[in-house]
Design a protein around this motif. Structure first.
Motif, PDB file in Angstrom:
ATOM      1  N   ASP A  16       0.848  -1.203   0.000  1.00 48.24           N
ATOM      2  CA  ASP A  16       0.000   0.000   0.000  1.00 48.24           C
ATOM      3  C   ASP A  16       0.878   1.246   0.000  1.00 48.24           C
ATOM      4  O   ASP A  16       1.972   1.240   0.557  1.00 48.24           O
ATOM      5  CB  ASP A  16      -0.897   0.027   1.248  1.00 48.24           C
ATOM      6  CG  ASP A  16      -2.014  -1.007   1.175  1.00 48.24           C
ATOM      7  OD1 ASP A  16      -2.285  -1.508   0.071  1.00 48.24           O
ATOM      8  OD2 ASP A  16      -2.597  -1.304   2.232  1.00 48.24           O
ATOM      9  N   ARG A  17       0.370   2.346  -0.605  1.00 48.27           N
ATOM     10  CA  ARG A  17       1.099   3.618  -0.602  1.00 48.27           C
ATOM     11  C   ARG A  17       0.150   4.766  -0.264  1.00 48.27           C
ATOM     12  O   ARG A  17      -0.234   5.556  -1.126  1.00 48.27           O
ATOM     13  CB  ARG A  17       1.748   3.877  -1.968  1.00 48.27           C
ATOM     14  CG  ARG A  17       2.818   2.905  -2.396  1.00 48.27           C
ATOM     15  CD  ARG A  17       4.055   2.940  -1.527  1.00 48.27           C
ATOM     16  NE  ARG A  17       4.729   4.226  -1.476  1.00 48.27           N
ATOM     17  CZ  ARG A  17       5.594   4.649  -2.379  1.00 48.27           C
ATOM     18  NH1 ARG A  17       5.885   3.917  -3.425  1.00 48.27           N
ATOM     19  NH2 ARG A  17       6.193   5.825  -2.246  1.00 48.27           N
ATOM     20  N   PRO A  18      -0.279   4.885   1.000  1.00 49.41           N
ATOM     21  CA  PRO A  18      -1.111   6.032   1.367  1.00 49.41           C
ATOM     22  C   PRO A  18      -0.352   7.334   1.143  1.00 49.41           C
ATOM     23  O   PRO A  18       0.881   7.365   1.218  1.00 49.41           O
ATOM     24  CB  PRO A  18      -1.400   5.793   2.859  1.00 49.41           C
ATOM     25  CG  PRO A  18      -0.291   4.907   3.326  1.00 49.41           C
ATOM     26  CD  PRO A  18       0.071   4.045   2.169  1.00 49.41           C
ATOM     27  N   ASP A  19      -1.085   8.420   0.890  1.00 53.02           N
ATOM     28  CA  ASP A  19      -0.416   9.695   0.594  1.00 53.02           C
ATOM     29  C   ASP A  19       0.373  10.210   1.793  1.00 53.02           C
ATOM     30  O   ASP A  19       1.558  10.513   1.679  1.00 53.02           O
ATOM     31  CB  ASP A  19      -1.449  10.738   0.159  1.00 53.02           C
ATOM     32  CG  ASP A  19      -2.042  10.419  -1.189  1.00 53.02           C
ATOM     33  OD1 ASP A  19      -1.343   9.789  -2.013  1.00 53.02           O
ATOM     34  OD2 ASP A  19      -3.203  10.781  -1.438  1.00 53.02           O
ATOM     35  N   ILE A  20      -0.308  10.327   2.937  1.00 53.63           N
ATOM     36  CA  ILE A  20       0.340  10.885   4.134  1.00 53.63           C
ATOM     37  C   ILE A  20      -0.150  10.121   5.363  1.00 53.63           C
ATOM     38  O   ILE A  20      -1.348   9.823   5.481  1.00 53.63           O
ATOM     39  CB  ILE A  20       0.020  12.387   4.299  1.00 53.63           C
ATOM     40  CG1 ILE A  20       0.628  13.188   3.144  1.00 53.63           C
ATOM     41  CG2 ILE A  20       0.529  12.919   5.635  1.00 53.63           C
ATOM     42  CD1 ILE A  20       0.218  14.651   3.124  1.00 53.63           C
ATOM     43  N   VAL A  21       0.770   9.796   6.254  1.00 54.77           N
ATOM     44  CA  VAL A  21       0.397   9.223   7.549  1.00 54.77           C
ATOM     45  C   VAL A  21       0.997  10.110   8.631  1.00 54.77           C
ATOM     46  O   VAL A  21       2.197  10.398   8.637  1.00 54.77           O
ATOM     47  CB  VAL A  21       0.885   7.779   7.722  1.00 54.77           C
ATOM     48  CG1 VAL A  21       0.512   7.262   9.109  1.00 54.77           C
ATOM     49  CG2 VAL A  21       0.293   6.866   6.643  1.00 54.77           C
ATOM     50  N   LEU A  22       0.142  10.541   9.528  1.00 60.04           N
ATOM     51  CA  LEU A  22       0.531  11.393  10.649  1.00 60.04           C
ATOM     52  C   LEU A  22       0.523  10.524  11.905  1.00 60.04           C
ATOM     53  O   LEU A  22      -0.445   9.808  12.154  1.00 60.04           O
ATOM     54  CB  LEU A  22      -0.473  12.533  10.774  1.00 60.04           C
ATOM     55  CG  LEU A  22      -0.288  13.591  11.852  1.00 60.04           C
ATOM     56  CD1 LEU A  22       0.988  14.356  11.631  1.00 60.04           C
ATOM     57  CD2 LEU A  22      -1.491  14.532  11.838  1.00 60.04           C
ATOM     58  N   MET A  23       1.603  10.541  12.680  1.00 58.81           N
ATOM     59  CA  MET A  23       1.669   9.684  13.867  1.00 58.81           C
ATOM     60  C   MET A  23       2.266  10.452  15.044  1.00 58.81           C
ATOM     61  O   MET A  23       3.130  11.316  14.867  1.00 58.81           O
ATOM     62  CB  MET A  23       2.502   8.431  13.583  1.00 58.81           C
ATOM     63  CG  MET A  23       2.530   7.456  14.764  1.00 58.81           C
ATOM     64  SD  MET A  23       3.204   5.821  14.359  1.00 58.81           S
ATOM     65  CE  MET A  23       4.934   6.219  14.137  1.00 58.81           C
ATOM     66  N   LYS A  24       1.777  10.097  16.244  1.00 54.99           N
ATOM     67  CA  LYS A  24       2.318  10.684  17.471  1.00 54.99           C
ATOM     68  C   LYS A  24       2.499   9.569  18.496  1.00 54.99           C
ATOM     69  O   LYS A  24       1.569   8.794  18.758  1.00 54.99           O
ATOM     70  CB  LYS A  24       1.371  11.751  18.022  1.00 54.99           C
ATOM     71  CG  LYS A  24       1.941  12.510  19.218  1.00 54.99           C
ATOM     72  CD  LYS A  24       0.971  13.575  19.694  1.00 54.99           C
ATOM     73  CE  LYS A  24       1.530  14.331  20.883  1.00 54.99           C
ATOM     74  NZ  LYS A  24       0.558  15.281  21.433  1.00 54.99           N
ATOM     75  N   GLU A  25       3.709   9.476  19.021  1.00 48.69           N
ATOM     76  CA  GLU A  25       4.008   8.451  20.015  1.00 48.69           C
ATOM     77  C   GLU A  25       3.079   8.583  21.215  1.00 48.69           C
ATOM     78  O   GLU A  25       2.757   9.691  21.642  1.00 48.69           O
ATOM     79  CB  GLU A  25       5.466   8.594  20.470  1.00 48.69           C
ATOM     80  CG  GLU A  25       5.958   7.452  21.326  1.00 48.69           C
ATOM     81  CD  GLU A  25       7.436   7.556  21.660  1.00 48.69           C
ATOM     82  OE1 GLU A  25       7.945   6.659  22.354  1.00 48.69           O
ATOM     83  OE2 GLU A  25       8.078   8.537  21.220  1.00 48.69           O
ATOM     84  N   LYS A  26       2.592   7.451  21.706  1.00 46.00           N
ATOM     85  CA  LYS A  26       1.698   7.324  22.860  1.00 46.00           C
ATOM     86  C   LYS A  26       0.261   7.773  22.568  1.00 46.00           C
ATOM     87  O   LYS A  26      -0.585   7.737  23.451  1.00 46.00           O
ATOM     88  CB  LYS A  26       2.229   8.103  24.073  1.00 46.00           C
ATOM     89  CG  LYS A  26       3.585   7.637  24.563  1.00 46.00           C
ATOM     90  CD  LYS A  26       4.062   8.455  25.758  1.00 46.00           C
ATOM     91  CE  LYS A  26       5.436   7.993  26.226  1.00 46.00           C
ATOM     92  NZ  LYS A  26       5.935   8.809  27.361  1.00 46.00           N
ATOM     93  N   SER A  27       0.000   8.204  21.314  1.00 43.27           N
ATOM     94  CA  SER A  27      -1.355   8.691  21.003  1.00 43.27           C
ATOM     95  C   SER A  27      -2.033   7.906  19.889  1.00 43.27           C
ATOM     96  O   SER A  27      -3.134   7.393  20.053  1.00 43.27           O
ATOM     97  CB  SER A  27      -1.311  10.174  20.627  1.00 43.27           C
ATOM     98  OG  SER A  27      -0.865  10.958  21.722  1.00 43.27           O
ATOM     99  N   GLY A  28      -1.421   7.823  18.709  1.00 44.84           N
ATOM    100  CA  GLY A  28      -2.050   7.123  17.601  1.00 44.84           C
ATOM    101  C   GLY A  28      -1.602   7.677  16.257  1.00 44.84           C
ATOM    102  O   GLY A  28      -0.566   8.326  16.148  1.00 44.84           O
ATOM    103  N   ALA A  29      -2.421   7.438  15.233  1.00 41.38           N
ATOM    104  CA  ALA A  29      -2.039   7.844  13.879  1.00 41.38           C
ATOM    105  C   ALA A  29      -3.261   8.266  13.076  1.00 41.38           C
ATOM    106  O   ALA A  29      -4.401   7.910  13.409  1.00 41.38           O
ATOM    107  CB  ALA A  29      -1.315   6.699  13.176  1.00 41.38           C
TER     108      ALA A  29
END
Length: 587
Positions: free
Chosen positions: A48-61
Motif C-alpha cells: 500500500d502507498r497512502p499519501d500521508i500518515v501522521l503519527m504521534k508516540e503514545k497517542s495514535g495515527a
C-alpha cells in the motif's frame, strides 16, 4: 515543527514528485504541528502507498488521502465512483489493511480490545475545494458505518486552529495506554522511508576512473569490477552517452531476466534528456528468439554461430552494444552478438566479475572470463555499495574458498553518507546454525522477524536468498500464514506450484521475473541465481544442503555480496560453511 519523513528536500527531488495538494499539506503539517508529531509521505506499507500518515508516540495515527480534484467538474459526481473507488473507501482500505495485514498481531489485539480501532483515524484532504463542493462526499460519508468517522478537509478551512481541533477530537493530543511502545515501534518500522526513497533523485557522482569509462567511443572494451564498484551505473551512463554520440539505438544485454528492470532504473537515474525508445534492454535468450522470429528463422540452438548467416544482410545492426555480467555468457553467444548485430566500427563493451561465475562458464588462463574482446581488462576496485564489514567478509571468503581459483580482489570501500548513515548505528552481522528438521523454516521466519524488528528495518529493504527454489516457496507460505505479510517472490507461491503443470509454472515464473521491481514495498524472496546483479540493504542468506553449492562456492559468494549493509547467514545443517562463518562471527 513536525518531523517529516523523508525530508522536504528529499521529497522535492523524487522522480515522481508530490502533487500540488500533497506538497501544500506536507508543508502545512511540518510548519504548524509540534515536534512530537511525525509526518510520513507515501510510506511503503506492504504494497500500500497512502499519501500521508501522521503519527504521534503514545497517542495514535491518522491516514490522509489527498485529492487535487476540481470538484466543480461533473466527473467527480456519483457516476465517477461506479468504476473508480471513492477516496473515502481508499483511505479506509489503508486503515483496514493496517489491522489485517501490516502490523503483526494488531488484528488479534483489536478483537480483544475494540477501542484500538480508534487509535487510527482517517481523513481526506481536497486541495481545490470549498465546503459547498464536498456535499456529495458528505452523503457518502453518512452512507456507511465504516465511512462515518472519516474527516473531510477542504483548503479554505485548513487553518492551524481548525486542524488541531480535528486532531484533538481524534485523540492525537491525548495519551492512550492502548498505543503501546511496542505498537508505536512496529508502526514506525513500516512507515519509515526505505533506502530507495532516501537515495531517490540524488545526483550520481562518478570517480575519475568511473567517469573515464562512461565516455562512449567506437571500439571494444572489457571492464572488470569488484562487488559494489558501480559497473551497472557506469554501463547505464555510457549507454546514454553512446545514444547521444550515435543518435541511434543502443542494445543492453543481460543473462539474468530480473536485471532488466534494474538496468532500466539505473538508466533513469542518468538525469539527461533522451527518448526511451532508443534503449533496448533484454536478456540474451529473449533477444535471440525475437530476432529469429523477426527473420522467419526456426531456432534450434542458441549456440549456433552461423544461425543468422542467411539473413545477415537484412539485420538492423546497433552502433553500440553493452553486455552486463559477461561471466554468465558462453563464448558462442558473444560471437553471435558481435558478428551479426554490431555495426562496423561499433562500440562493444563487456562488464563482468569472474568470482560470480555461478554457471561455471569457461575461463581464460589468467583466471578471467573467456570473451571475444582482446586486450587487458579495465578495472574498478572501489566499492561504493558495500560497507567495510561486508567487504571484509567478502575478502576473507575469497581467501578461504578461492585461493586456487582466482586472484584476490583488493576492495577499497568508499563511504557514502546516504548508505553509511542509514538505519541503526553500524552494519550488522549474525550467523546461525540450525538443525535440518520439519520446523527449520518456521525457525528461519522467527529469526527474520525478530532481527528485522530489532534493527527497525523497513520490509522493502529486506531480501531472503536461498539456492533452492522450493525452500523459498515453503518459507513464503510460512510467512503469509503466520503474519499475512505480503512478499515479492521470484518464483510461484505454494498454492500455484501445487495446482498447475510444469509448462505453466515455467511461464508464470518467467513472467514474475520480467515484472520484478526492487521497490515493491514488500520483503523480497529470491534464489541467488535470480538476484545476481541486484543489491539490498538487509540480506538473510539461507545455506542448506544442496549439490549446487557443495562444490561451487561462487554461489554463496554471490549471495553474500548482494548485501549492502546488514547480513544474517542462516545455515540449515550444512557443515562445509559452518567453520568459516563461525570464525567470521568471532572477529
Amino acid at each position: 515543527m513536525a518531523n517529516l519523513y523523508p525530508s522536504l528536500e528529499n521529497i522535492n527531488r523524487l522522480k515522481v514528485p508530490p502533487t500540488e495538494g500533497e506538497l501544500f499539506l506536507l508543508t502545512f503539517l511540518k510548519d504548524n504541528l509540534e515536534d512530537d508529531f511525525e509526518v510520513y509521505f507515501q510510506p511503503y506499507l506492504n504494497g500500500d502507498r497512502p499519501d500521508i500518515v501522521l503519527m504521534k508516540e503514545k497517542s495514535g495515527a491518522m491516514i490522509i488521502e489527498v485529492k487535487d480534484w476540481n470538484l466543480k467538474n461533473s466527473i467527480y459526481k456519483n457516476s465517477h465512483f461506479i468504476k473508480n473507488k471513492s477516496p473515502l473507501d481508499q483511505v479506509y482500505f489503508y486503515k483496514k489493511n493496517l489491522f489485517n495485514l501490516h502490523i503483526k498481531g494488531l488484528l488479534e489485539l483489536k478483537i480483544e480490545n475494540p477501542k484500538l480501532d480508534l487509535l487510527i483515524s482517517c481523513a481526506v484532504y481536497f486541495h481545490k475545494a470549498k465546503k459547498e463542493d464536498i456535499v456529495e462526499f458528505e452523503k457518502q460519508k453518512r452512507a456507511t458505518a465504516a465511512r462515518k468517522n472519516i474527516e473531510l478537509i477542504v483548503a479554505d478551512s485548513l487553518t492551524t486552529t481548525n486542524f488541531k481541533e480535528i486532531l484533538f477530537e481524534k485523540g492525537l493530543y491525548r495519551e492512550s495506554n492502548d498505543f503501546t511502545n511496542e505498537l508505536y515501534k512496529s508502526f514506525k518500522r513500516y512507515l519509515q522511508p526505505s533506502l530507495h526513497t532516501i537515495e531517490d533523485g540524488i545526483p550520481i557522482i562518478f570517480t575519475k576512473r568511473q567517469k573515464n569509462l562512461t565516455v562512449s567511443q567506437p571500439g571494444e572494451q572489457k571492464i572488470k569490477g569488484v562487488v559494489g564498484s558501480g559497473k551497472t551505473l557506469v554501463m547505464a551512463r555510457r549507454a546514454v552517452s553512446a545514444h547521444k554520440r550515435t543518435k541511434n539505438h543502443v542494445l543492453l544485454l543481460t543473462y539474468n531476466i530480473t536485471l532488466i528492470n534494474y538496468i532500466h532504473d539505473k538508466i533513469s537515474d542518468v538525469r539527461e534528456e533522451y527518448d526511451w525508445k532508443y534503449f533496448h534492454i533484454v536478456n540474451y535468450h529473449q533477444f535471440f528468439k525475437a530476432e529469429a522470429n523477426n527473420h522467419g528463422l526456426k531456432r534450434k540452438s542458441f549456440e549456433n554461430e552461423l544461425f543468422y548467416e542467411d539473413v545477415k544482410d537484412e539485420i538492423v545492426k546497433y552502433d553500440a552494444i553493452f553486455i552486463d555480467e559477461v561471466q554468465d555468457y558462453k563464448i558462442e553467444w558473444l560471437r553471435i552478438i558481435k558478428k551479426y548485430f554490431l555495426a562496423d566500427g561499433g562500440e562493444f563493451v563487456l562488464f563482468g566479475d569472474e568470482k560470480q561465475n555461478i554457471y561455471e562458464r569457461d575461463m581464460e588462463s589468467d583466471r578471467k572470463p573467456k570473451t571475444n574482446v582482446i586486450g587487458r581488462w579495465k578495472e574498478l576496485n572501489e566499492s561504493f555499495r558495500l560497507t567495510t564489514r561486508i567487504a571484509d567478509i567478502a575478502i576473507k571468503y575469497q581467501k578461504y574458498f578461492f585461493s586456487e581459483k582466482y586472484d584476490f580482489d583488493n576492495i577499497k570501500v568508499i563511504k557514502q553518507k546516504t548508505i553509511a548513515d542509514f538505519g541503526h548505528e553500524k552494519p550488522y552481522f549474525e550467523y546461525y546454525f540450525l538443525a535440518d528438521g520439519p520446523d527449520s523454516l518456521s525457525q528461519v521466519h522467527k529469526k527474520v522477524y525478530a532481527i528485522s524488528t530489532k534493527l527497525n528495518i523497513q520490509p522493502n529493504d529486506i531480501c531472503i536468498l536461498s539456492s533452492k527454489k522450493q525452500t523459498l516457496i515453503d518459507l513464503d507460505f510460512v510467512i503469509r500464514s503466520d503474519t499475512n505479510e505480503k512478499t515479492e517472490m521470484m518464483c510461484v507461491t505454494k498454492e500455484v506450484s501445487e495446482s498447475v503443470n510444469n509448462d505453466k509454472l515455467e511461464r508464470i515464473e518467467k513472467s514474475k521475473k520480467l515484472h520484478f521491481w526492487m521497490n515493491s514495498g514488500t520483503m523480497k524472496l529470491s534464489t541467488i541465481h535470480s538476484f545476481k546483479g541486484l543489491e539490498i540493504s538487509t540480506l538473510f542468506l539461507i545455506i542448506e544442503k544442496n549439490p549446487a553449492i557443495d562444490n561451487h562456492e561462487e554461489l554463496i559468494y554471490t549471495g553474500i555480496t548482494r548485501c549492502i549493509r546488514n547480513l544474517v547467514v542462516i545455515n540449515i545443517g550444512h557443515p562445509k560453511y559452518d567453520s568459516f562463518f563461525k570464525k567470521i562471527e568471532r572477529t
